[in-house]
Design an enzyme around this catalytic site. Sequence first.
Site, PDB file in Angstrom:
ATOM      1  N   CYS A 116     -30.361  -5.543  -7.698  1.00  0.00           N
ATOM      2  CA  CYS A 116     -31.271  -4.857  -6.793  1.00  0.00           C
ATOM      3  C   CYS A 116     -30.969  -3.366  -6.782  1.00  0.00           C
ATOM      4  CB  CYS A 116     -31.114  -5.419  -5.400  1.00  0.00           C
ATOM      5  SG  CYS A 116     -31.132  -7.211  -5.342  1.00  0.00           S
ATOM      6  N   ARG A 144     -34.129  -1.386 -13.289  1.00  0.00           N
ATOM      7  CA  ARG A 144     -33.147  -2.418 -12.992  1.00  0.00           C
ATOM      8  C   ARG A 144     -33.807  -3.777 -12.769  1.00  0.00           C
ATOM      9  NH1 ARG A 144     -28.359   0.111 -10.899  1.00  0.00           N
ATOM     10  NH2 ARG A 144     -27.951  -1.619  -9.503  1.00  0.00           N
ATOM     11  N   TRP A 155     -34.162  -8.179  -6.455  1.00  0.00           N
ATOM     12  CA  TRP A 155     -34.220  -9.158  -7.546  1.00  0.00           C
ATOM     13  C   TRP A 155     -33.693 -10.431  -6.916  1.00  0.00           C
ATOM     14  CZ3 TRP A 155     -35.125  -9.026 -13.015  1.00  0.00           C
ATOM     15  CH2 TRP A 155     -34.680 -10.161 -13.705  1.00  0.00           C
ATOM     16  N   ASN A 160     -27.166  -5.017  -1.781  1.00  0.00           N
ATOM     17  CA  ASN A 160     -27.077  -5.520  -3.150  1.00  0.00           C
ATOM     18  C   ASN A 160     -25.918  -6.500  -3.216  1.00  0.00           C
ATOM     19  OD1 ASN A 160     -29.080  -3.852  -3.967  1.00  0.00           O
ATOM     20  ND2 ASN A 160     -27.806  -2.546  -5.269  1.00  0.00           N
ATOM     21  N   GLY A 161     -25.984  -7.455  -4.136  1.00  0.00           N
ATOM     22  CA  GLY A 161     -24.844  -8.347  -4.336  1.00  0.00           C
ATOM     23  C   GLY A 161     -24.937  -9.611  -3.510  1.00  0.00           C
ATOM     24  N   GLU A 213     -22.420 -16.959 -31.724  1.00  0.00           N
ATOM     25  CA  GLU A 213     -23.006 -15.883 -30.923  1.00  0.00           C
ATOM     26  C   GLU A 213     -22.570 -14.513 -31.464  1.00  0.00           C
ATOM     27  OE1 GLU A 213     -25.333 -15.505 -28.997  1.00  0.00           O
ATOM     28  OE2 GLU A 213     -24.941 -13.625 -27.960  1.00  0.00           O
ATOM     29  N   LYS A 254     -25.159 -11.666 -32.783  1.00  0.00           N
ATOM     30  CA  LYS A 254     -25.185 -10.297 -32.226  1.00  0.00           C
ATOM     31  C   LYS A 254     -25.137  -9.269 -33.350  1.00  0.00           C
ATOM     32  CE  LYS A 254     -26.321 -10.673 -29.222  1.00  0.00           C
ATOM     33  NZ  LYS A 254     -26.816 -11.603 -28.287  1.00  0.00           N
ATOM     34  N   GLU A 284     -28.408  -9.227 -35.313  1.00  0.00           N
ATOM     35  CA  GLU A 284     -29.532  -8.665 -34.550  1.00  0.00           C
ATOM     36  C   GLU A 284     -29.512  -7.143 -34.515  1.00  0.00           C
ATOM     37  OE1 GLU A 284     -30.851 -11.553 -30.935  1.00  0.00           O
ATOM     38  OE2 GLU A 284     -28.811 -10.805 -30.801  1.00  0.00           O
ATOM     39  N   HIS A 337     -16.324 -26.407 -47.614  1.00  0.00           N
ATOM     40  CA  HIS A 337     -17.493 -27.088 -48.176  1.00  0.00           C
ATOM     41  C   HIS A 337     -18.608 -26.106 -48.530  1.00  0.00           C
ATOM     42  CE1 HIS A 337     -15.589 -30.861 -47.189  1.00  0.00           C
ATOM     43  NE2 HIS A 337     -15.358 -30.382 -45.970  1.00  0.00           N
ATOM     44  N   LYS A 345     -37.742  -9.282 -26.919  1.00  0.00           N
ATOM     45  CA  LYS A 345     -36.854  -9.755 -25.854  1.00  0.00           C
ATOM     46  C   LYS A 345     -37.257 -11.152 -25.391  1.00  0.00           C
ATOM     47  CE  LYS A 345     -33.618  -9.171 -22.751  1.00  0.00           C
ATOM     48  NZ  LYS A 345     -32.260  -9.292 -23.288  1.00  0.00           N
TER      49      LYS A 345
HETATM   50  C1  G6P Z   1     -35.287 -13.923 -28.157  1.00  0.00           C
HETATM   51  C2  G6P Z   1     -34.320 -12.852 -27.668  1.00  0.00           C
HETATM   52  C3  G6P Z   1     -32.922 -13.446 -27.526  1.00  0.00           C
HETATM   53  C4  G6P Z   1     -32.944 -14.675 -26.623  1.00  0.00           C
HETATM   54  C5  G6P Z   1     -33.984 -15.684 -27.077  1.00  0.00           C
HETATM   55  C6  G6P Z   1     -34.201 -16.754 -26.041  1.00  0.00           C
HETATM   56  O1  G6P Z   1     -34.949 -14.301 -29.430  1.00  0.00           O
HETATM   57  O2  G6P Z   1     -34.300 -11.777 -28.567  1.00  0.00           O
HETATM   58  O3  G6P Z   1     -32.024 -12.491 -26.989  1.00  0.00           O
HETATM   59  O4  G6P Z   1     -31.688 -15.271 -26.620  1.00  0.00           O
HETATM   60  O5  G6P Z   1     -35.247 -15.054 -27.273  1.00  0.00           O
HETATM   61  O6  G6P Z   1     -34.729 -16.162 -24.888  1.00  0.00           O
HETATM   62  P1  G6P Z   1     -34.643 -16.785 -23.478  1.00  0.00           P
HETATM   63  O7  G6P Z   1     -35.368 -15.827 -22.576  1.00  0.00           O
HETATM   64  O8  G6P Z   1     -35.317 -18.117 -23.528  1.00  0.00           O
HETATM   65  O9  G6P Z   1     -33.203 -16.940 -23.122  1.00  0.00           O
END
Ligand code: G6P
Length: 667
Positions: free
Chosen positions: A2, A33, A122, A148-149, A540, A544, A547, A563, A662
Site C-alpha cells: 500500500c 506500487r 492493496w 501499511n503492512g 527457477e 531467471k 528471461e 544421461h 508479465k
Molecule cells: C509469465 C510471466 C512469469 C510468470 C508466468 C505465470 O510467463 O512472465 O513471470 O511466472 O507468466 O504467471 P502467473 O501470473 O500465473 O503467476
Amino acid sequence: MCGIVGYVGDSTRTDARRVRELLLAGLRRLEYRGYDSAGISVIEDGHIESVRAVGNLDALQAKLAAGTRASGTRASGAPAAAAAAPAPASAATEEAAEEAGGQGAVAVATRPAATGIGHTRWATHGRVSEENAHPHYDSGDRVHVVVNGIVENYIALRDRLIAEQGSVFTSETDAEVIAHLIASHYHGDLADAVRAAYAELQGHYAFVAMSLDEPEVLVGARKECPLIVGRGEGEQFVASAVPAFLAQTRRVQYVENGEIVVLRPDGVTITTPSGAQLQRPVETVDWDEDTAEKGGYETFMLKEIHEQADAVADAVSDRTASGTHVDLNDVGALDESILSGIDRILITGCGTAYHAGLMGRYALEEWAQIRTEIDVASEYRYRRQLVGPGDLVIGMTQSGETADTLAAMRAAREAGASVLAVTNVVGSQATRDADGVLYTRAGLEIGVAATKTFVCQVAVMYLLALKLAELRGTMKRATLQKLVGEIKRLPRAIAQVIDAVTDPDSGEPAGAVELAAERDWEAGFFLYLGRHIGLAVALEGALKLKEVSYINTDAYAAGEMKHGPIALLEQGTPVVVVATDSPVKDKVVSNIQEVAARGAHVIAVAAESDRTIDAHAQQVLRIPDVDWMLQPLLGTIPLQLLAYAIASKRGLDVDRPRNLAKTVTVE
Ligand code: G6P
C-alpha cells in the site's frame, strides 16, 4: 504494498482544497506500487472529511470533485452509526494543552491547521471494498489512520477494545484496530497515544495518524515498513516512499525502524517509542521521478529483489504469530475441516509459479506426507481429469489471470476436486474460480521476471504444508514449533542473503555474485543442477537467467546429468549447482566433482557453515544455516541477482525482456 501520504501545513497559507490536491498528487506518484482502492481524510472546519473509493484514483478524484459531502463521504463530528459506542477521550485542544502539562508541542494547538492523510490500498485482510479502504477511524470518528503492512495481534486487540471500550469496528481489516487503539490511549496528546498504541502492536507495519483534537499534528510510527519525512517551509510531508512528495520537496528525513515521528507545520520530531528525542539529519535526494519510483534502484527488478524480506514478512508474520502453529484463517471456504480430509494434492501453474509449486510439492510430501503431483497448467488442462472429491487442486498464479492456469483450475473443479488459488491479486479471476484462496501479499510486481512474488508463493506453500502436517498429525509438536519459528525469521534471513551480495549504497550485485557474473557474463550457455527441492531452485535460477539475459540455459536433476547434459560440458562452461543442505547433499557434491573434472566453472549455492563445497567451486553463493527445507527459498535469491548482474553487463532491459509478458491471458 500500500501507499501512505500525509501532509500538515499552516491554514493561513493553505486550505483543505490544496491539502486534498497535494494528497491526491502524492497518491498518484505511488500508483506504481499497485492498489485496488484509495482514500483521503482531511481536517476541515472542526471535523474530518473522509472520502474513499474502490478502483483507481480517478474514481477517488471524481468523488472528491462531486463534493466531499456527497454520498460515500463521511464527516466526523456528526453522530455516526459508530457513535453508539462510548465516546473516546475527545478533549478540546485547549483542554488537551492544559492536560498535557505544557509539553510545548500542544501549546500551539489553537492555530488552525491544514492537515490530511491519504492511502492507496492493496487488499490483504478483507475484500476490496469502500469499508476496507483507508483511512480507518475510531468509533468517535476523531482519530484517523492510514496503515501499511500487517498487524499480527489485531484479533486479540480488537476483541479487547470491543469488550472494554465498546469499540465499533466498521471494516474487515487488521489496520482499523490501530485507530481504535490510539483513541483508547488518547488523553490529549496524540504522540503519547501513538506511543502507547505502538507498545501494544505486534507485526510489520507503518502508519500515520491524525486527531480532530490536535489538528496541527500528524504522528507516524514505523515498524519495519518504510516511512519517510519530506521537509517543507511551514509544511511537512510524510509518506511510505519519496515519490509521494518529490514534486514539493527534495529534503528528506528517514524514519528508522522502531521510531515515532511527530510532524507539525513548523517542525518534525523523531523519538524512540518511549519518547526520547533523536537527532536525524535532513538529507537532499537528487533522484528524478523515474529513479524515485524505483526507490533509488536502477530497475524495478532490483527494487523488487530488495523488497523480498518485507514481502515475505507480510506473507508470513500474522500467519505464524503464535510461534507454535500456522494460522490460515483467511483461506475462505476451504477451512480446516475440509483441508484435513484431503488425501491427494495436485499443483498446477506456469513459469515461475510452477517452480514455486514444485517447491511446495516437496514440502507437502516431506512435512504433511501427502501424495502430491504437479504439472504445468498448459499440459494439465488437457489431461484426463482423474480427480474428484478428496483431491485438492492448487492453482499457483501470481496474477490470478493466466489463461492456462485458470483453465486447469476450472477443469479440476468440474471434475469434483476442491480448488485452492495461491495468488497475489485480490479479486483476480483465480480467486473467483476457487473454493479457497491463499494470498501471497507480495505487493505489485512490475518487473516482468517474477522475484518477490515467487518467494512469497514458496513461503505460502511452506505454511500450507505445515498446516496440513499439523492437521494430519505427521509432525512432532516440537518440530512444528521449530519450523514455524524459522519461517517467522525468514525475512531476516532474506535480508542477510541480500546484504551479503549487494552494494550497500546502490543495491547493485556485489561480492560473490558480482565475481561470478564478471567471469561468465559472455558465456553462451549455463547449466543448472539440483536434486530434491534444490532442483526447483535450479529450474527457477535457469529460467531467471534465460528471461533477462537471453543466454541459453538448461536445468536438470543432477542425477540425470550423466544421461545427456554432461555431453555439453567444455572447459569453462558455467555450471550452477544448488548444493544446499539435504539428505542428498553428498550426491550433489559428487556431481560437482564430476562437472569440475570436465573443466566446468562451478558456481555453488550452499549453506553458510558448509565449507566442504569450497574446494570444488569457483564461487560459492552463501545462504544462512536455516532448516534444510527452507534453504532453497533463500537459495533462489543469489540466483536472481546473478541473472540480474549478467543481464546488466550485457546492457539489457531487465524490466522488459523481449517477447515476454508479465501476464499471459491467452493460451
Ligand atoms: C509469465 C510471466 C512469469 C510468470 C508466468 C505465470 O510467463 O512472465 O513471470 O511466472 O507468466 O504467471 P502467473 O501470473 O500465473 O503467476
